[in-house]
Design an enzyme around this catalytic site. Structure first.
Site, PDB file in Angstrom:
ATOM      1  N   HIS A  72     -23.532  -4.704 -57.207  1.00 37.85           N
ATOM      2  CA  HIS A  72     -22.481  -3.736 -57.494  1.00 37.85           C
ATOM      3  C   HIS A  72     -23.140  -2.397 -57.802  1.00 37.85           C
ATOM      4  O   HIS A  72     -24.044  -2.325 -58.625  1.00 37.85           O
ATOM      5  CB  HIS A  72     -21.643  -4.181 -58.696  1.00 37.85           C
ATOM      6  CG  HIS A  72     -20.933  -5.488 -58.482  1.00 37.85           C
ATOM      7  ND1 HIS A  72     -20.095  -6.032 -59.403  1.00 37.85           N
ATOM      8  CD2 HIS A  72     -20.946  -6.343 -57.434  1.00 37.85           C
ATOM      9  CE1 HIS A  72     -19.619  -7.171 -58.948  1.00 37.85           C
ATOM     10  NE2 HIS A  72     -20.140  -7.386 -57.753  1.00 37.85           N
ATOM     11  N   ASP A 120     -18.296  -6.262 -51.667  1.00 38.95           N
ATOM     12  CA  ASP A 120     -18.774  -4.887 -51.530  1.00 38.95           C
ATOM     13  C   ASP A 120     -17.633  -3.904 -51.326  1.00 38.95           C
ATOM     14  O   ASP A 120     -17.755  -2.898 -50.619  1.00 38.95           O
ATOM     15  CB  ASP A 120     -19.804  -4.774 -50.387  1.00 38.95           C
ATOM     16  CG  ASP A 120     -20.860  -5.849 -50.504  1.00 38.95           C
ATOM     17  OD1 ASP A 120     -21.288  -6.104 -51.635  1.00 38.95           O
ATOM     18  OD2 ASP A 120     -21.231  -6.453 -49.475  1.00 38.95           O
TER      19      ASP A 120
END
Ligand code: 2SA
Ligand code: GDP
Ligand code: MG
Length: 491
Positions: free
Chosen positions: A109, A43
């Site tokens: 994502h 992340d």
């Protein structure tokens, strides 16, 4: 005249196989693949960088990831499996011993384009670029209902013309619904020792793959009777292990018949597709999923995912040899986050941690879990840089630090009062390290509109320089906001 002596295969010149002085490169070697990898616990903002780089790419690939092609450890493995052979260059006649190199939807994502947020789990983030072809490689494990759901969801948000631009490997393994159930059951069984997985079936699917019981996309598209047999075997095996598992085998098989027809037009051998494309000069970008600290070999085992999310996984997950890999961009968040359990030396269980979490909107894209937050840990990044060989860094979310008066960076670990010069493999050791910090002044202003390094406040420039100096790797991009345009490029 000298180059004429080079061997030619299918009209393609080969590089000096003996590593002699010839400069001529094969078409494969002269067109390098760019790789984007997570340098922390995931992340970091890989999706945003991939979206940016996709503008100059023809193909964007997801690989899920294998061991580092550049590390000594792998070199040894390769050596054992592939004894060196003596080769002589046809041009310069130099001989040398050469080693022949063998060649999930848990990740999330986010890409923000013109205020619209797209989230990708299986699809490469480059899919929103209509000029790009997207490849889901053999190393990815695919949950077909999830894939089609993701396509539909992003289509509704404006993702266009993906048909004809999405290619799926016939070697990729299928995540079955029962794998997802098993993931949940395994976590429940572990109780307080659970890993905090996404329960997307990643671990059980890679287990099936490793025990050679898995089903691949190619199986689904081949003789359905054989697929059915394999499916029944997996279901029976897991049912024996987890009697609570509920599988309606007939309904599942029916569902898969339908998915076979839907996925068929997307499927091909992605290995030859990619090699042909590279030889033809197409620009290939690889989007790593998760990150090095979640790598099954190099991460904080067992608090990791079940694949290799470091550089080696690019080779094994796509069938690309190491010599085609060019730039390796390590994406580093300006602080650290982790979702799921496991040690986190620079974690902040205080108001600063909360501030990073809220300002950074640190919530899991897949499970909506709150991400744990802490200071940037350069010991972690230096370790993952060793494994991944970053040629450049993309530093993201610098803007999230805008309001802090002072900022800390973890620069060394101590155990029992002594500095250690390695990254602990042992979870117990890692949980007990004492972190040594460098403290830098904050800049206390909004940097979102800045597009040049020189326009960043001096304290922010100093923060970037400190990272560069510690890692000895150039920072090439700095993220200063969520939008596609919020980035500083450094040449
Ligand atoms: P799994 O499901 O078996 O792969 O989980 C094993 C560990 O890997 C972590 N993991 C992740 N960490 C960060 N981001 C991930 N993707 C999502 C996101 C996560 C989410 O983008 O936010 O939404 O919760 C991801 N996927 C897996 C996981 O937390 C376990 O520690
Ligand atoms: P990935 O898994 O590495 O692609 O990252 P995620 O998408 O899971 O999480 C990163 C989050 O940070 C996303 O919401 C991005 O839109 C956001 N993001 C990326 N770069 C920046 C940045 O420089 N500043 C800010 N504020 N947000 C960013
Ligand atoms: Mg993510």
């Amino acid at each position: 005249a000298s180059t004429a002596k080079h061997a030619e295969v299918n009209g393609e010149s080969l590089a000096c196989p003996a590593g002699g002085s010839c400069t001529k490169k094969s078409k494969m070697e002269s067109n390098k693949v760019t790789v984007v990898l997570g340098a922390q616990w995931g992340d970091e903002g890989k999706g945003k960088l991939v979206d940016l780089l996709a503008v100059n790419s023809d193909i964007v690939c997801r690989c899920q990831v294998g061991p580092c092609a550049r590390s000594a450890r792998i070199a040894t493995t390769i050596l054992l499996a592939n004894p060196p052979v003596k080769q002589q260059c046809l041009h310069c006649c130099v001989s040398a011993w050469r080693v022949r190199q063998p060649g999930g939807n848990n990740a999330g994502h986010t890409v923000v384009v013109e205020g619209k947020e797209f989230d990708f789990h299986l699809l490469p983030s480059g899919i929103i670029n209509q000029k790009c072809t997207s490849v889901i490689g053999n190393g990815v494990v695919i949950h077909l209902p999830g894939l089609f759901e993701e396509l539909k969801k992003n289509e509704l948000k404006g993702m266009k013309d993906w048909q004809g631009r999405l290619i799926v490997s016939d070697r990729a393994h299928l995540v079955l619904d029962l794998h997802q159930q098993v993931d949940g059951l395994q976590e429940a069984e572990k109780g307080k020792n659970s890993l905090g997985t996404t329960k997307k079936g990643i671990g059980p699917t890679y287990s099936s793959k490793a025990t050679r019981n898995g089903v691949r996309i190619g199986d689904l598209l081949g003789d359905f009777n054989i697929f059915e047999e394999k499916f029944r075997t997996i279901a029976a095996t897991y049912k024996r292990m987890f009697p609570a598992l509920e599988v309606d085998i007939e309904a599942e098989l029916e569902q898969y018949r339908a998915y076979a027809a839907r996925v068929r037009p997307l499927v091909r051998d992605t290995v030859s597709y990619l090699h042909r494309a590279i030889r033809q000069g197409e620009r290939v970008l690889v989007e790593g999923a998760n990150a090095a600290m979640l790598d099954i070999d190099f991460g904080t085992y067992p608090y990791v995912t079940s694949s290799n999310c470091s550089i080696g996984g690019v080779c094994t997950g796509l069938g690309l040899p190491p010599n085609v890999i060019g730039d390796v961009l390590g994406v580093v968040k300006a602080y650290t986050t982790r979702v799921g359990d496991g040690p986190f030396p620079t974690e902040l269980n205080d108001a600063t941690g909360e501030l990073l979490q809220t300002r950074g909107h640190e919530i899991g894209v897949t499970t909506k879990r709150v991400r744990r937050c802490g200071w940037l840990d350069l010991v972690v990044v230096r370790y993952t840089a060793m494994v991944n060989g970053y040629t450049g860094i993309c530093l993201t979310k610098l803007d999230i630090l805008d309001t802090l008066e002072e900022i800390k960076i973890g620069v060394a670990y101590k155990l029992n009062g002594k500095k250690i010069d390695y990254f602990p493999a042992s979870i117990t050791e890692l949980s007990n390290v004492e972190v040594e910090y460098m403290t830098l002044p904050g800049w206390a202003c909004n940097i979102e509109a800045v597009r040049e390094l020189s326009n960043l406040p001096p304290q922010a420039q100093a923060y970037v320089k400190a990272i560069e100096a510690y890692l000895e790797i150039p920072v090439q991009y700095i993220g200063v906001g969520q939008g596609r345009e919020c980035i500083i490029r450094l040449d």
